[in-house]
Design a protein around this motif. Structure first.
Motif, PDB file in Angstrom:
ATOM      1  N   TRP A 119       0.853  -0.959   0.410  1.00 44.11           N
ATOM      2  CA  TRP A 119      -0.105   0.312   0.307  1.00 44.11           C
ATOM      3  C   TRP A 119       1.186   1.200  -0.046  1.00 44.11           C
ATOM      4  N   TYR A 120       2.152   1.027   0.114  1.00 42.44           N
ATOM      5  CA  TYR A 120       3.041   1.865  -0.642  1.00 42.44           C
ATOM      6  C   TYR A 120       3.415   1.949  -1.351  1.00 42.44           C
ATOM      7  N   SER A 121       3.526   1.077  -2.237  1.00 43.34           N
ATOM      8  CA  SER A 121       4.394   0.997  -3.763  1.00 43.34           C
ATOM      9  C   SER A 121       3.290   0.722  -4.650  1.00 43.34           C
ATOM     10  N   TYR A 122       3.586   1.491  -6.268  1.00 37.65           N
ATOM     11  CA  TYR A 122       2.596   0.519  -7.537  1.00 37.65           C
ATOM     12  C   TYR A 122       2.938  -0.295  -7.834  1.00 37.65           C
ATOM     13  N   SER A 123       4.300  -1.406  -7.085  1.00 36.20           N
ATOM     14  CA  SER A 123       4.996  -2.387  -7.295  1.00 36.20           C
ATOM     15  C   SER A 123       5.231  -3.193  -6.262  1.00 36.20           C
ATOM     16  N   THR A 124       4.611  -4.909  -6.402  1.00 38.02           N
ATOM     17  CA  THR A 124       4.909  -5.946  -5.086  1.00 38.02           C
ATOM     18  C   THR A 124       6.168  -7.205  -6.028  1.00 38.02           C
ATOM     19  N   PHE A 125       6.457  -7.508  -5.169  1.00 36.00           N
ATOM     20  CA  PHE A 125       8.400  -8.429  -6.060  1.00 36.00           C
ATOM     21  C   PHE A 125       7.282  -9.223  -5.593  1.00 36.00           C
ATOM     22  N   ASP A 126       7.690 -10.170  -6.759  1.00 39.81           N
ATOM     23  CA  ASP A 126       7.562 -11.378  -6.851  1.00 39.81           C
ATOM     24  C   ASP A 126       8.652 -13.033  -6.937  1.00 39.81           C
ATOM     25  N   LYS A 127       9.553 -12.629  -7.320  1.00 40.28           N
ATOM     26  CA  LYS A 127      10.839 -13.373  -7.193  1.00 40.28           C
ATOM     27  C   LYS A 127      11.976 -12.643  -7.132  1.00 40.28           C
ATOM     28  N   LEU A 128      13.035 -13.247  -6.443  1.00 41.40           N
ATOM     29  CA  LEU A 128      14.020 -13.033  -5.487  1.00 41.40           C
ATOM     30  C   LEU A 128      15.254 -13.515  -6.012  1.00 41.40           C
ATOM     31  N   THR A 129      16.584 -12.720  -6.222  1.00 45.20           N
ATOM     32  CA  THR A 129      17.351 -13.974  -6.422  1.00 45.20           C
ATOM     33  C   THR A 129      18.650 -12.887  -5.504  1.00 45.20           C
ATOM     34  N   VAL A 130      19.610 -14.005  -4.790  1.00 38.08           N
ATOM     35  CA  VAL A 130      20.482 -13.124  -4.332  1.00 38.08           C
ATOM     36  C   VAL A 130      22.409 -13.968  -4.701  1.00 38.08           C
ATOM     37  N   ALA A 131      23.129 -12.872  -4.699  1.00 34.87           N
ATOM     38  CA  ALA A 131      24.705 -12.888  -5.153  1.00 34.87           C
ATOM     39  C   ALA A 131      25.602 -12.228  -4.098  1.00 34.87           C
ATOM     40  N   ARG A 132      27.026 -13.260  -3.560  1.00 34.59           N
ATOM     41  CA  ARG A 132      27.663 -12.061  -2.791  1.00 34.59           C
ATOM     42  C   ARG A 132      28.717 -11.089  -4.224  1.00 34.59           C
ATOM     43  N   ILE A 133      28.132  -9.835  -3.413  1.00 36.56           N
ATOM     44  CA  ILE A 133      29.584  -8.443  -4.485  1.00 36.56           C
ATOM     45  C   ILE A 133      30.303  -8.342  -3.111  1.00 36.56           C
ATOM     46  N   ASP A 134      31.247  -7.055  -2.870  1.00 40.87           N
ATOM     47  CA  ASP A 134      31.908  -6.708  -2.557  1.00 40.87           C
ATOM     48  C   ASP A 134      31.387  -5.820  -1.535  1.00 40.87           C
ATOM     49  N   SER A 135      30.678  -5.380  -2.010  1.00 40.68           N
ATOM     50  CA  SER A 135      29.642  -4.309  -0.875  1.00 40.68           C
ATOM     51  C   SER A 135      28.737  -5.244  -0.149  1.00 40.68           C
ATOM     52  N   GLY A 136      28.367  -5.293  -0.321  1.00 35.26           N
ATOM     53  CA  GLY A 136      27.184  -6.903   0.756  1.00 35.26           C
ATOM     54  C   GLY A 136      26.640  -7.843  -0.262  1.00 35.26           C
ATOM     55  N   LEU A 137      25.364  -7.754  -0.785  1.00 32.33           N
ATOM     56  CA  LEU A 137      24.627  -8.700  -1.461  1.00 32.33           C
ATOM     57  C   LEU A 137      23.969  -8.079  -2.553  1.00 32.33           C
ATOM     58  N   ARG A 138      24.014  -8.309  -3.913  1.00 36.25           N
ATOM     59  CA  ARG A 138      23.077  -7.821  -4.937  1.00 36.25           C
ATOM     60  C   ARG A 138      22.007  -8.498  -4.984  1.00 36.25           C
ATOM     61  N   MET A 139      20.949  -8.174  -4.983  1.00 34.93           N
ATOM     62  CA  MET A 139      19.971  -8.392  -4.787  1.00 34.93           C
ATOM     63  C   MET A 139      19.106  -8.260  -6.580  1.00 34.93           C
ATOM     64  N   ALA A 140      18.516  -9.102  -6.719  1.00 33.32           N
ATOM     65  CA  ALA A 140      17.257  -9.042  -8.279  1.00 33.32           C
ATOM     66  C   ALA A 140      16.168  -9.503  -8.104  1.00 33.32           C
ATOM     67  N   ALA A 141      15.209  -8.171  -7.836  1.00 34.55           N
ATOM     68  CA  ALA A 141      13.719  -8.588  -7.571  1.00 34.55           C
ATOM     69  C   ALA A 141      12.651  -9.043  -8.884  1.00 34.55           C
ATOM     70  N   THR A 142      12.314  -9.405  -9.309  1.00 35.88           N
ATOM     71  CA  THR A 142      10.731  -9.225 -10.125  1.00 35.88           C
ATOM     72  C   THR A 142       9.734  -8.585  -9.710  1.00 35.88           C
ATOM     73  N   THR A 143       9.292  -8.015 -10.027  1.00 35.83           N
ATOM     74  CA  THR A 143       8.331  -7.393  -9.671  1.00 35.83           C
ATOM     75  C   THR A 143       6.927  -7.896 -10.803  1.00 35.83           C
ATOM     76  N   ASP A 144       5.745  -7.529  -9.771  1.00 36.03           N
ATOM     77  CA  ASP A 144       4.066  -8.732 -10.040  1.00 36.03           C
ATOM     78  C   ASP A 144       4.375  -8.432 -12.177  1.00 36.03           C
ATOM     79  N   ASP A 145       4.889  -7.389 -12.512  1.00 34.86           N
ATOM     80  CA  ASP A 145       4.026  -7.006 -14.211  1.00 34.86           C
ATOM     81  C   ASP A 145       5.705  -7.662 -14.491  1.00 34.86           C
TER      82      ASP A 145
END
Length: 788
Positions: free
Chosen positions: A578-604
Motif C-alpha cells: 500500500w506504499y508502492s505501485y509494484s509488488t515483488f514476486d521473485k528474488l535472487t541474491v549473489a555476494r558482491i564486494d559491498s554486500g549482497l546483490r539482489m535481483a527482484a522481479t515485480t509482479d509485472d
C-alpha cells in the motif's frame, strides 16, 4: 520489453514531511528482544476461541480460594483455576483474568503467572499505596491447573476474577476475535448509547453496546471503560440487563480511571451500569469483539509474557512529547509475518511529566493528527507512579505504535501476553522443485563433501551426502523431514566455520531450519521453526563476514532474517504494497564486494536490483526493465560486475551485464533462439573461463550454451547437454561448482520422471582440447536411489 512501474520507498508519502517533527523511538534499540519459543500460525483445529464466564478464584478478604488475610511483600499465592466457576478442567489454553489490589500499604506490583513456572519480568498490575485498582491479563495456567499471584512490596488484599477462558481446540463453544477500528459506543457526556448526564451515586443506567460497530449476536466485547469526573473512589459495575450472565466491575479513583476488559453481551446487547461512588460520567469504547460461533474470528495464542521494550527506570530513553515507539511482532518471537489479527499487550506507564494520554495505533508508520486523535488512548496524570493498562492492539499489519500525546515525557514498559491468529491455509506441496547443491568447506587438504537437497512430491526433504566429490556412487540419502511435510526448493548454505544448514518451508507456511551435527556429517539436527508464515520458500545467502541471511517474499514485500543478530527475527526489508505501485514476486541474491546483490522481479515482470549491505540496510532499487517471468540467475565477474539471466514471457532467454562504471545498460540481450521453460541457471565455467547458461527446453531436454570467448557477451549455439540420448527432466536444472581430484569443475543436476537424480559432470579436459565437441563436455551419472 514490457511496462515499467516505479517502486516508491516507504518514506515517500507526501504528508510525511509535515510530520517529520514526530520522533520515532525504536523499541528494538532500547532493550533486547527475548524469545518465548515458537508459536505456530493458526490453522483449523488449533482453537483459541473465547468463552465468557464469571468466577472469583481468589479474594483474601473473604477466604475465597482458600487464602485469608493480606499478602506480604515477596509472597506468592497459588490458587486453583481449572474446574472452578464455569472454567472446565481441560481444553483451556489460557484465562482472561482481572487482578485487583485492595488497599496496599506500599506501592506494589502484582504478577499473575502459571503456577510452577518462572515468574515473568512484567507485572500484571502496578498500584500505589492506598489505592484499589484492577487490570486485565491473558495468562496461561500451570500444569497443575493453578495460577500464582506474586506481590512485590508491602501488604495487600488480592482479588482474582476470571472473565473467560480460551479453548485449546476448536469445538462447539466459544468464538474468535474480530478487530475493528477504535469506536466509541457509550458516552454519558453526549448521550451516546444511553441517556446523557452523570450517573449518580447508587444509581443505575441502561446502555446499549451492540449496533453499527458491534453486530447483534456477538458473544463478548473488548471494552475500554473510562470513568471520569469522580470526586471520590468507587466502583462501576457492568452487568447484562435482561439475562443472567457475567458482571464486570471497574474500580475507579478520584479524577479519571479507565480499564480494558471483556464484557459478555446478552442477546439484546443491553447492560446495566451501576455506580457505587460519587457521580461520574462513563465512556465505553471498543476495538474488537468475539463473534457468535467458533468458526468465526481469530484464535488466541497465549505466550509466556515477552518484554517488547523498556523505556522505564533506566531501561531506555523516555518517550518525548509527540514521540512514538513502534513494536513489530509480525515475524518476531516465532510468530508469523501475516495472519496476526491483534496482540494482547500489558503497557505500564510511569513518571509522566504532564497529564495526557498515549495513543495505540495499528502499524509502524507515522500518522496524521486526525488519525492519532481517533486512536485508542491510555490516560494518565502528571507524576503518577507506575500503572498498568491491558491493551488489545490491532496488528494486522504486523506492528503497532504507541504515540505520546501529552505535553511531557513518559516512560513505558510493554509486555506481549499473546496474539490472536487469523486462520491461514496450509501451503500446497509444490511439485517437481529443483535440487540444491553445495560443497562443504574443505577440511585441511581434503576436499569438502557435496550435499544435495530437494523436496519430493510427497513433501519429504531428502538430503544426499556425497563423501567423495569424484565418486557419485558414494552418495548416502537421508530423509530428514520425519512426519512433517514441506514444500519448495530447500536452501543450502554454510556459515563460515559452522556446519552446513538447510532451510525450507513447512506446509504450515512457517520457515524451518536444520543443520548438520558436524561439518560434512551425514546426520542432521532436529528442525527448528523460524516462524515467518511466508507464502513461498526462503532464499539463503552467506555474507562476507560468514553470517547467513534468509530472505522471503510475503504479499509483495521482501523480508529478511539475519542470523548474526543477537535475537534474530523476520523483519520487513522493502515497502509494503500500500506504499508502492509494484509488488515483488521473485528474488535472487549473489555476494558482491559491498554486500549482497539482489535481483527482484515485480509482479509485472520488471526486474529491479539493489544492494543489501552487511548491516542489514538496503540501497535504492534500480529499475532494469524487462519482461521477465519467474526467478533469475546471477553471475558475479571479477571487479564485482554482475550479469543477470532470466526468461522472458515468450520463453526466450535474456541477459543483461552491468557496465564497468556500475550502471546498467537499457536493453536486454537475447541468447539464441531456444524457447525455454522454467528458470535458467548460469555459471562462469572454470574450464573455459566463459559464461555458461543451462535451461530446460519445451521438450524437457536440458540445453546449454557458452560464450564464444571470455567476456565477449556473444553466444554460441544451444545444444543438448546429452546430444546422443534423450534425457528429459521434470525439474529445472541446477548448476553448482565443486572441487575434486582434478581441480575445479561444475555440474548440472536435475531429476527425471522417476525421481532419479541425474548429474552431468563438466569434464576437465587438457588445455589444447578446450574446443571439445558437446559429446565430450559432460559425463552423465545417476545418483543412488533414496530409500522409500
Amino acid at each position: 520489453m514490457g511496462s515499467r512501474r516505479r517502486v516508491i520507498r516507504r518514506d515517500g508519502r507526501s504528508w510525511l514531511a509535515a510530520a517529520s517533527a514526530l520522533l520515532c523511538v525504536s523499541a528494538a534499540l532500547s532493550a533486547p528482544f527475548t524469545s518465548p519459543g515458537v508459536a505456530q500460525a493458526d490453522a483449523a483445529g488449533k482453537g483459541g476461541d473465547y468463552v465468557p464466564v464469571s468466577a472469583v478464584l481468589l479474594d483474601t478478604r473473604s477466604g475465597v480460594g482458600g487464602v485469608t488475610g493480606t499478602r506480604g511483600a515477596g509472597s506468592t499465592t497459588a490458587v486453583t483455576a481449572l474446574g472452578v466457576g464455569g472454567v472446565p478442567a481441560s481444553n483451556v489454553s489460557a484465562l482472561m483474568v482481572e487482578i485487583t489490589a485492595i488497599g496496599p500499604t506500599a506501592s506494589t506490583a502484582l504478577t499473575v503467572f502459571p503456577d510452577g513456572a518462572t515468574r515473568p519480568v512484567g507485572a500484571s498490575l502496578n498500584v500505589s499505596a492506598g489505592q484499589t485498582l484492577s487490570n486485565s491479563a491473558v495468562v496461561q495456567v500451570g500444569t497443575n491447573g493453578k495460577l500464582a499471584v506474586h506481590n512485590s512490596a508491602g501488604s495487600t488484599h488480592v482479588k482474582l476474577d476470571v472473565q473467560g477462558y480460551f479453548t485449546t481446540s476448536t469445538g462447539s463453544t466459544g468464538a474468535g476475535f474480530v478487530p475493528i477500528k477504535h469506536t466509541y459506543i457509550v458516552d454519558t457526556n453526549v448521550g451516546q448509547g444511553t441517556t446523557a448526564g452523570t450517573i449518580a451515586s447508587g444509581a443505575s443506567r441502561t446502555a446499549t453496546l451492540t449496533g453499527s460497530a458491534i453486530p447483534p449476536g456477538a458473544s463478548a466485547l473488548v471494552a475500554n471503560i473510562r470513568v471520569t469526573g469522580a470526586t471520590t473512589a468507587g466502583t462501576l459495575t457492568i452487568a447484562p440487563t435482561n439475562e443472567a450472565g457475567t458482571a464486570r466491575q471497574v474500580n475507579y479513583l478520584a479524577g479519571s480511571t479507565h480499564e480494558i476488559m471483556t464484557v459478555k453481551l446478552p442477546s439484546d446487547g443491553q447492560v446495566t451500569l451501576t455506580n457505587s461512588g460519587s457521580a461520574v460520567h462513563v465512556v465505553i469504547a471498543t476495538y474488537g469483539y468475539f463473534g457468535s460461533s467458533a468458526s468465526t474470528g481469530a484464535g488466541m495464542r497465549p505466550l509466556s509474557a515477552v518484554r517488547l521494550a523498556n523505556f522505564y527506570n533506566g531501561g531506555g530513553t523516555s518517550i518525548p512529547s509527540g514521540g512514538r515507539a513502534s513494536f513489530r511482532i509480525g515475524g518476531a518471537f516465532g510468530l508469523p509475518t501475516l495472519g496476526i489479527a491483534a496482540a494482547a499487550v500489558n503497557v505500564t506507564v510511569a513518571a509522566p511529566t504532564a497529564s495526557g494520554s498515549l495513543q495505540v495505533l495499528p502499524g509502524d508508520a507515522l500518522y496524521p493528527p486526525d488519525m492519532i486523535s481517533r486512536a485508542h488512548a491510555i490516560y494518565f496524570t502528571a507524576g503518577q507512579t507506575a500503572r498498568s493498562y491491558f491493551v488489545v492492539a490491532d496488528v494486522r499489519s504486523g506492528a503497532f505504535t504507541i504515540h505520546n500525546g501529552s505535553e511531557g515525557t513518559v516512560q513505558i514498559l510493554a509486555d506481549l501476553q499473546g496474539w490472536f491468529a487469523d486462520p491461514l491455509p496450509t501451503v500446497a506441496i509444490e511439485q517437481n522443485t529443483p535440487t540444491s547443491v553445495l560443497q562443504t568447506q574443505p577440511s585441511g587438504t581434503a576436499a569438502g563433501t557435496i550435499e544435495y537437497a530437494y523436496t519430493d512430491n510427497l513433501g519429504r526433504v531428502r538430503v544426499g551426502h556425497q563423501t567423495d566429490p569424484d565418486n557419485y556412487g558414494s552418495v548416502q540419502w537421508t530423509t530428514i523431514s520425519g512426519n512433517d511435510a514441506f514444500t519448495g526448493r530447500p536452501g543450502l548454505y554454510q556459515p563460515t566455520g559452522k556446519p552446513m544448514e538447510v532451510v525450507t518451508q513447512n506446509i504450515d507456511s512457517n520457515i524451518w531450519r536444520s543443520a548438520q551435527t558436524a561439518t560434512g556429517s551425514a546426520s542432521w539436527n532436529p528442525w527448528t521453526s523460524l516462524g515467518g508464515s511466508m507464502p513461498s520458500p526462503p532464499l539463503a545467502a552467506v555474507q562476507a563476514d560468514g553470517t547467513s541471511v534468509l530472505f522471503s517474499i510475503e504479499d509483495g514485500r521482501i523480508w529478511h532474517y539475519r542470523s548474526g543478530d543477537s535475537s534474530p527475527t523476520w523483519k520487513i526489508l522493502t515497502t509494503t504494497p500500500w506504499y508502492s505501485y509494484s509488488t515483488f514476486d521473485k528474488l535472487t541474491v549473489a555476494r558482491i564486494d559491498s554486500g549482497l546483490r539482489m535481483a527482484a522481479t515485480t509482479d509485472d515482470g520488471v526486474l529491479h536490483t539493489a544492494v543489501y549491505y552487511p548491516d542489514g540496510t538496503l540501497s535504492d532499487f534500480t529499475d532494469l526493465g524487462g519482461n521477465v517471468t519467474g526467478s533469475t540467475s546471477m553471475i558475479v565477474y571479477p571487479g564485482y560486475r554482475t550479469r543477470v539471466v532470466g526468461r522472458s514471457t515468450d520463453g526466450s532467454v535474456v541477459t543483461k551485464l552491468q557496465n564497468l562504471d556500475g550502471t546498467w545498460p537499457s536493453g536486454w540481450d537475447t541468447v539464441g533462439t531456444l524457447t525455454a521453460v522454467g528458470t535458467p541457471a548460469a555459471i562462469l565455467d572454470p574450464v573455459l573461463g566463459r559464461t555458461a547458461i543451462v535451461v530446460r527446453g519445451v521438450d524437457n531436454e536440458v540445453y546449454r550454451v557458452f560464450e564464444t570467448a571470455q567476456g565477449s557477451g556473444a553466444w554460441g549455439d544451444w545444444a543438448r547437454v546429452n546430444p546422443d540420448v534423450s534425457d528429459p527432466a521434470v525439474t529445472d536444472p541446477t548448476v553448482a561448482p565443486f572441487a575434486g581430484a582434478n581441480g575445479q569443475s561444475w555440474m548440472i543436476v536435475f531429476r527425471n520422471a522417476n525421481d532419479a537424480t541425474r548429474v552431468y559432470e563438466r569434464q576437465v579436459v587438457p588445455t589444447g582440447l578446450r574446443t571439445a565437441t558437446p559429446a565430450a563436455e559432460f559425463t552423465a551419472h545417476t545418483l543412488p536411489i533414496p530409500p522409500a
